[in-house]
Design an enzyme around this catalytic site. Structure first.
Site, PDB file in Angstrom:
ATOM      1  N   LYS A  35      42.076  -2.592 -24.896  1.00  0.00           N
ATOM      2  CA  LYS A  35      42.438  -3.662 -24.402  1.00  0.00           C
ATOM      3  C   LYS A  35      44.038  -3.494 -23.990  1.00  0.00           C
ATOM      4  CE  LYS A  35      43.385  -7.675 -26.711  1.00  0.00           C
ATOM      5  NZ  LYS A  35      42.904  -9.129 -27.306  1.00  0.00           N
ATOM      6  N   ASP A  52      41.965 -20.050 -30.939  1.00  0.00           N
ATOM      7  CA  ASP A  52      41.095 -19.833 -29.835  1.00  0.00           C
ATOM      8  C   ASP A  52      39.767 -19.630 -30.219  1.00  0.00           C
ATOM      9  OD1 ASP A  52      40.963 -19.996 -27.168  1.00  0.00           O
ATOM     10  OD2 ASP A  52      41.446 -17.922 -26.848  1.00  0.00           O
TER      11      ASP A  52
END
Length: 455
Positions: A5, A100
């Protein structure tokens, strides 16, 4: 194989999210959290290295007809366990609120194991308190974000619970929680889903390809906990520990249902169900299995049929049907599965002739006498000895075991069934005579149960 990432500063991300991810995944390790393997800092580059989740994220499979209900249940149980670990850590005083939770942040490895990911927005608070409240700028994804948090800015672990409840609805309904058109979110589906649950119209929103294979009690449990999660008042929402427990139960019910389907012939179950004293009402194969798990009276109301969680059939025959002595006193009790049973004194002799009708072949069964002391407490002592009609000597009965419903059950014989029908003739007499006949016991009947362990 690993996953990278890379920090993209064009999206407004920065060092805070990068280091938060490193700190969180270095400190909190769990089989259902995505493992951080390494990280890279070189110039302006910020790269995180994760274990590769080969199947990608859960949102990609919501509409996949090949992902079964039981697979979806296992994924939800795994993700719930991860959140329980974050909300109630055992070896740290820090509680993590993810902030989230959504189906795109639940990754799946090659074994379909759920891995909660993306901790860049997470918050940490004290875990040694029943409630952890954090005031923060509202972040999260529309549709998943807790309305209470959105309105007030007060973040709590119940905010994660709300978001997870939305994911549960997505898994059950086979679609994302919002509708998207022209690059914008046009509608949030959560209010509609809640209304359908409240009005008992779940059938309208459940993913059509799942319906046939869903066990009814599994769906009931799953949908109930999903609805509780998205309650607007946070105090009404369950804890993640409670959610894990409910989802594990829903999974267990589905596993029992699928095991039954492998062992029992559905047409034979239909045939037996037609013999029920009170007509059975069911609309699907899963509902019929549920009725068999609970048990029901057949024929003349003096035989009860049920199945265990392995799908093996249990047959219970009332004492009024198999005991031959007419001098025994009939007795009506609400505690029994049969309305009328027999009451015996401790000095009673009696014979029984018991015949089965429904036993499954090639299964080891125990034949058990079910009884209860009446008006006196004699522990688990069995006040009789017995023998088959072709045996010369009486056997001394062993110590009885107390069942969950309070009745005593003592094993008389063990045998392997070779057909549905078996007949046994047994004589009972007290092991000794006593002057008083005040000691009495209730004979419910004979139960044929599959052995729990085969020697």
């Amino acid at each position: 194989m690993v996953a990278f990432k890379r920090l993209d500063r064009k999206l407004g991300q920065g060092n805070i999210e990068f280091w938060k991810e490193i700190i969180m995944l270095s400190k909190y390790r769990h089989e259902n959290l995505v493992p951080l393997m390494n990280f890279c800092i070189e110039g302006d580059e910020r790269i995180l290295v994760y274990e590769y989740a080969s199947r990608g994220s859960l949102d990609r499979y919501l509409t996949d007809i090949n992902v079964s209900w039981i697979q979806r249940l296992k994924i939800c149980v795994g993700a719930a366990r991860a959140l329980k670990f974050l909300h109630d850590p055992m070896e740290t005083q820090q509680r993590v609120i993810h902030r989230d939770i959504k189906s795109s942040n639940i990754l799946l490895d090659e074994n379909w194991t759920a891995k909660v990911s993306d901790f860049g927005l997470s918050k940490v608070g004290p875990a040694n308190q029943p409630q952890t409240y954090v005031f923060s700028n509202v972040v999260g994804t529309p549709g998943y974000c807790d309305p209470l948090y959105f309105e007030t800015g007060f973040l709590s672990k119940e905010s994660d619970v709300y978001s997870f409840g939305v994911v549960l609805f997505e898994v059950m309904c086979g679609k994302l929680c919002y509708e998207y058109a022209n690059g914008k979110i046009t509608d949030i589906l959560v209010p509609k889903w809640k209304k359908c649950y409240e009005e008992k119209r779940l059938d309208e929103i459940i993913f059509h390809s799942l319906k046939e294979d869903m066990e009814s009690s599994s769906v009931d449990c799953f949908s109930a906990v999903a609805y509780k999660c998205v309650e607007k008042v946070s105090e009404k929402r369950p804890t993640m520990a409670e959610i894990v427990k409910e989802l594990e139960f829903a999974l267990e019910q589905q596993e029992v249902f699928e095991d039954l389907g492998k062992k029992l012939d559905f047409q034979e179950m239909i045939r037996i169900s037609h013999l029920a004293v009170v007509p059975l009402s069911y609309g699907s194969q899963s509902q019929l299995y549920t009725l068999f798990l609970k048990g029901f009276l057949v024929a003349d109301g003096k035989t009860m049929i049920s199945i265990n969680k392995k799908g093996e059939l249990i047959e219970i025959i009332s004492s009024r049907k198999c005991i031959l002595e007419k001098q025994l006193q009939p007795y009506a009790t609400k505690d029994s599965r049969f309305f009328n049973v027999y009451l015996c004194t401790i000095n009673s002799n009696f014979k029984l002739n018991v015949s089965t009708q429904f036993l499954l072949p090639d299964i080891a069964y125990t034949m058990n006498l079910v009884f209860k002391h009446f008006g006196w407490d004699n522990g688990t002592h069995v006040p009789f000895k017995y023998k088959l009609d072709n045996e010369r000597d009486y056997r001394n009965s062993s110590v009885a075991h107390v069942r969950e419903d309070g009745w005593l059950m003592v094993e008389l014989y063990e045998f392997t069934s070779n057909c549905k029908e078996h007949t046994f003739r047994i004589e009972f007499e007290p092991p000794f005579r006593i002057a008083s006949s005040l000691f009495v016991y209730i004979l419910e009947g004979i139960e044929f149960s599959p052995v729990k362990h085969v020697l």
